[in-house]
Design a protein around this motif. Structure first.
Motif, PDB file in Angstrom:
ATOM      1  N   PRO A 164      47.681  29.774  50.208  1.00 34.97           N
ATOM      2  CA  PRO A 164      49.008  29.265  50.555  1.00 34.97           C
ATOM      3  C   PRO A 164      49.463  29.765  51.924  1.00 34.97           C
ATOM      4  CG  PRO A 164      49.174  31.044  48.956  1.00 34.97           C
ATOM      5  CD  PRO A 164      47.712  30.734  49.090  1.00 34.97           C
ATOM      6  N   ALA A 165      50.358  29.032  52.535  1.00 34.73           N
ATOM      7  CA  ALA A 165      50.890  29.456  53.834  1.00 34.73           C
ATOM      8  C   ALA A 165      51.649  30.772  53.699  1.00 34.73           C
ATOM      9  CB  ALA A 165      51.795  28.363  54.401  1.00 34.73           C
ATOM     10  N   ASP A 166      52.440  30.887  52.658  1.00 36.40           N
ATOM     11  CA  ASP A 166      53.148  32.144  52.374  1.00 36.40           C
ATOM     12  C   ASP A 166      52.328  32.912  51.343  1.00 36.40           C
ATOM     13  OD1 ASP A 166      54.752  34.248  51.717  1.00 36.40           O
ATOM     14  OD2 ASP A 166      56.519  33.050  51.195  1.00 36.40           O
ATOM     15  N   ARG A 167      51.724  33.989  51.788  1.00 36.43           N
ATOM     16  CA  ARG A 167      50.795  34.724  50.924  1.00 36.43           C
ATOM     17  C   ARG A 167      51.410  35.973  50.313  1.00 36.43           C
ATOM     18  NH1 ARG A 167      45.289  34.094  54.666  1.00 36.43           N
ATOM     19  NH2 ARG A 167      45.575  31.854  55.033  1.00 36.43           N
ATOM     20  N   THR A 168      52.704  36.096  50.367  1.00 37.40           N
ATOM     21  CA  THR A 168      53.355  37.299  49.851  1.00 37.40           C
ATOM     22  C   THR A 168      53.029  37.519  48.383  1.00 37.40           C
ATOM     23  OG1 THR A 168      55.179  36.958  51.418  1.00 37.40           O
ATOM     24  CG2 THR A 168      55.546  38.486  49.583  1.00 37.40           C
ATOM     25  N   ALA A 169      53.195  36.468  47.570  1.00 33.29           N
ATOM     26  CA  ALA A 169      52.933  36.588  46.134  1.00 33.29           C
ATOM     27  C   ALA A 169      51.452  36.818  45.867  1.00 33.29           C
ATOM     28  CB  ALA A 169      53.412  35.338  45.406  1.00 33.29           C
ATOM     29  N   LEU A 170      50.587  36.142  46.625  1.00 37.67           N
ATOM     30  CA  LEU A 170      49.147  36.307  46.443  1.00 37.67           C
ATOM     31  C   LEU A 170      48.714  37.735  46.742  1.00 37.67           C
ATOM     32  CD1 LEU A 170      46.216  35.422  46.085  1.00 37.67           C
ATOM     33  CD2 LEU A 170      46.259  34.612  48.467  1.00 37.67           C
ATOM     34  N   LEU A 171      49.178  38.280  47.853  1.00 32.84           N
ATOM     35  CA  LEU A 171      48.780  39.643  48.216  1.00 32.84           C
ATOM     36  C   LEU A 171      49.294  40.651  47.197  1.00 32.84           C
ATOM     37  CD1 LEU A 171      49.295  39.550  52.095  1.00 32.84           C
ATOM     38  CD2 LEU A 171      47.208  39.175  50.782  1.00 32.84           C
ATOM     39  N   ALA A 172      50.490  40.403  46.658  1.00 35.60           N
ATOM     40  CA  ALA A 172      51.012  41.288  45.616  1.00 35.60           C
ATOM     41  C   ALA A 172      50.147  41.202  44.353  1.00 35.60           C
ATOM     42  CB  ALA A 172      52.457  40.935  45.295  1.00 35.60           C
ATOM     43  N   ALA A 173      49.709  39.988  44.001  1.00 35.55           N
ATOM     44  CA  ALA A 173      48.859  39.812  42.821  1.00 35.55           C
ATOM     45  C   ALA A 173      47.507  40.472  43.008  1.00 35.55           C
ATOM     46  CB  ALA A 173      48.684  38.327  42.530  1.00 35.55           C
ATOM     47  N   LEU A 174      46.969  40.382  44.209  1.00 40.45           N
ATOM     48  CA  LEU A 174      45.684  41.029  44.492  1.00 40.45           C
ATOM     49  C   LEU A 174      45.800  42.544  44.412  1.00 40.45           C
ATOM     50  CD1 LEU A 174      44.472  38.748  47.409  1.00 40.45           C
ATOM     51  CD2 LEU A 174      43.370  38.985  45.177  1.00 40.45           C
ATOM     52  N   ARG A 175      46.910  43.073  44.926  1.00 36.73           N
ATOM     53  CA  ARG A 175      47.118  44.530  44.845  1.00 36.73           C
ATOM     54  C   ARG A 175      47.244  44.969  43.390  1.00 36.73           C
ATOM     55  NH1 ARG A 175      50.438  43.583  49.398  1.00 36.73           N
ATOM     56  NH2 ARG A 175      52.296  43.505  48.057  1.00 36.73           N
ATOM     57  N   ALA A 176      47.933  44.182  42.579  1.00 38.20           N
ATOM     58  CA  ALA A 176      48.118  44.530  41.175  1.00 38.20           C
ATOM     59  C   ALA A 176      46.805  44.452  40.411  1.00 38.20           C
ATOM     60  CB  ALA A 176      49.139  43.598  40.537  1.00 38.20           C
ATOM     61  N   ALA A 177      45.940  43.500  40.800  1.00 34.56           N
ATOM     62  CA  ALA A 177      44.663  43.335  40.098  1.00 34.56           C
ATOM     63  C   ALA A 177      43.662  44.411  40.478  1.00 34.56           C
ATOM     64  CB  ALA A 177      44.077  41.958  40.401  1.00 34.56           C
ATOM     65  N   ALA A 178      43.800  44.948  41.659  1.00 39.63           N
ATOM     66  CA  ALA A 178      42.834  45.942  42.135  1.00 39.63           C
ATOM     67  C   ALA A 178      42.926  47.205  41.284  1.00 39.63           C
ATOM     68  CB  ALA A 178      43.096  46.271  43.599  1.00 39.63           C
TER      69      ALA A 178
END
Length: 340
Positions: free
Chosen positions: A217-231
């Motif tokens: 997505p153009a706005d990756r704020t939610a994606l990056l937060a989800a990736l951090r949570a999954a790590a």
């Protein structure tokens, strides 16, 4: 870059791959076998990281007697999983395939090096791990068809930086027709994803014929937060694999091919070769083609590293989310929330 017909390791003529998985409640592990032709393949190995689990790697030293191996076993189960290689060796020996040690055709000892990944307990049961019977089943499943990728075989219980890992493969055909390919079981303490962008580290190395990453997505704020949570915090892991070619390489050159495979891994995962990874790669040469000159060997090595990088990407992109009593590990595609 020109991938082979299937863009997998079976593009190296004569190689076959078989997977087998544990079944039953609490099981999340398996075994993958790479099988050359009856004469075997010239082989070398490169072992890095602080926690390897291997079998018969010393036999692949260029100073030792044996030059060819009769199968390579990649398996889950940590050190316990090395039992799978015994099942493969027993089955090959029963078929008369191995290093001759006596006067009779059946008097052979199959050379079956193996490497393991750590996946103990990820299905919920610590004692659910590959056995000799599972190794024999993976051998029996070997075929020249393109191997399944993702959560199969030795990739069942794998994680890459907390998200789901798996089995991946890729190939490349050089200008002179030489084929180079890799099969990787991606299970790394490090991450396959750039935390600043959400993109796969390996994405920039993908080319025509490769699986494409999902659009971000153009706005990756939610994606990056989800990736951090999954790590997840670093765990015991280890990435293992095979880098193969049809060129006529020596044992020492096969060891170098395995070594550059490690360089390909380091482009796809950050960090690689840490204390909780026992990263191990085998280099195989079927020798169907002539020995390369120095420039040709350099091309083979370059392609070998590239194939490993692309194979790691394919493993992560083919993975599916898995939930067991031990945890919920989400696939990269599910985290992104978009398809190709």
């Amino acid at each position: 870059m020109h991938p082979g017909a299937t863009n997998t390791i079976v593009d190296v003529a004569g190689l076959q791959v078989g997977h087998a998985e544990l079944t039953g409640e609490g099981a999340l592990s398996g075994t993958t076998v790479v099988l050359p032709g009856p004469e075997g393949a010239v082989a070398g190995v490169d072992v890095r990281g602080g926690g390897p689990g291997t079998r018969e790697t010393d036999a692949l030293d260029p100073r030792t007697l044996v030059e060819r191996v009769h199968a390579v076993v990649l398996t889950g189960g940590s050190a316990y999983g090395l039992a799978a290689a015994s099942g493969v060796a027993d089955a090959l020996g029963a078929a008369g395939r191995g290093f001759p040690v006596g006067r009779e055709p059946h008097e052979v000892v199959p050379v079956v090096p193996a490497a393991v990944v750590f996946d103990l307990g990820r299905g919920g049961r610590f004692d659910a791990r590959p056995t000799a019977e599972l190794g024999a089943a993976a051998l029996a499943a070997c075929t020249a068809d393109p191997p399944a990728q993702g959560v199969v075989g030795a990739g069942c219980g794998t994680l890459v930086g907390g998200i789901k890992g798996g089995v991946g493969s890729a190939s490349e055909v050089l200008a002179d027709g030489t084929v180079v390919a890799a099969l990787v079981v991606a299970n790394a303490a490090g991450s396959a994803v750039d935390p600043a962008t959400g993109e796969l580290w390996a994405a920039r190395h993908l080319g025509p014929g490769d699986v494409r990453p999902p659009a971000l997505p153009a706005d990756r704020t939610a994606l990056l937060a989800a990736l951090r949570a999954a790590a997840a915090p670093p765990t015991l892991n280890t990435t293992i694999g095979v880098v193969a070619t049809d060129a006529g390489l020596t044992v020492a050159q096969c060891a170098k091919l395995a070594a550059v495979g490690q360089s390909g891994l380091a482009r796809a995962v950050r960090p690689a070769h840490g204390m909780t990874d026992g990263d191990t790669f085998f280099g195989l040469a079927t020798t169907a083609r002539p020995a390369p000159d120095l420039a040709g060997l350099q091309e083979i090595l370059t392609a070998g590293a590239d194939c490993v990088t692309r194979a790691v990407a394919h493993a992560v992109l083919a993975a599916r989310s898995v939930e067991t009593p031990a945890g919920h590990w989400r696939a990269y595609r599910d985290l992104v929330g978009r398809d190709v």
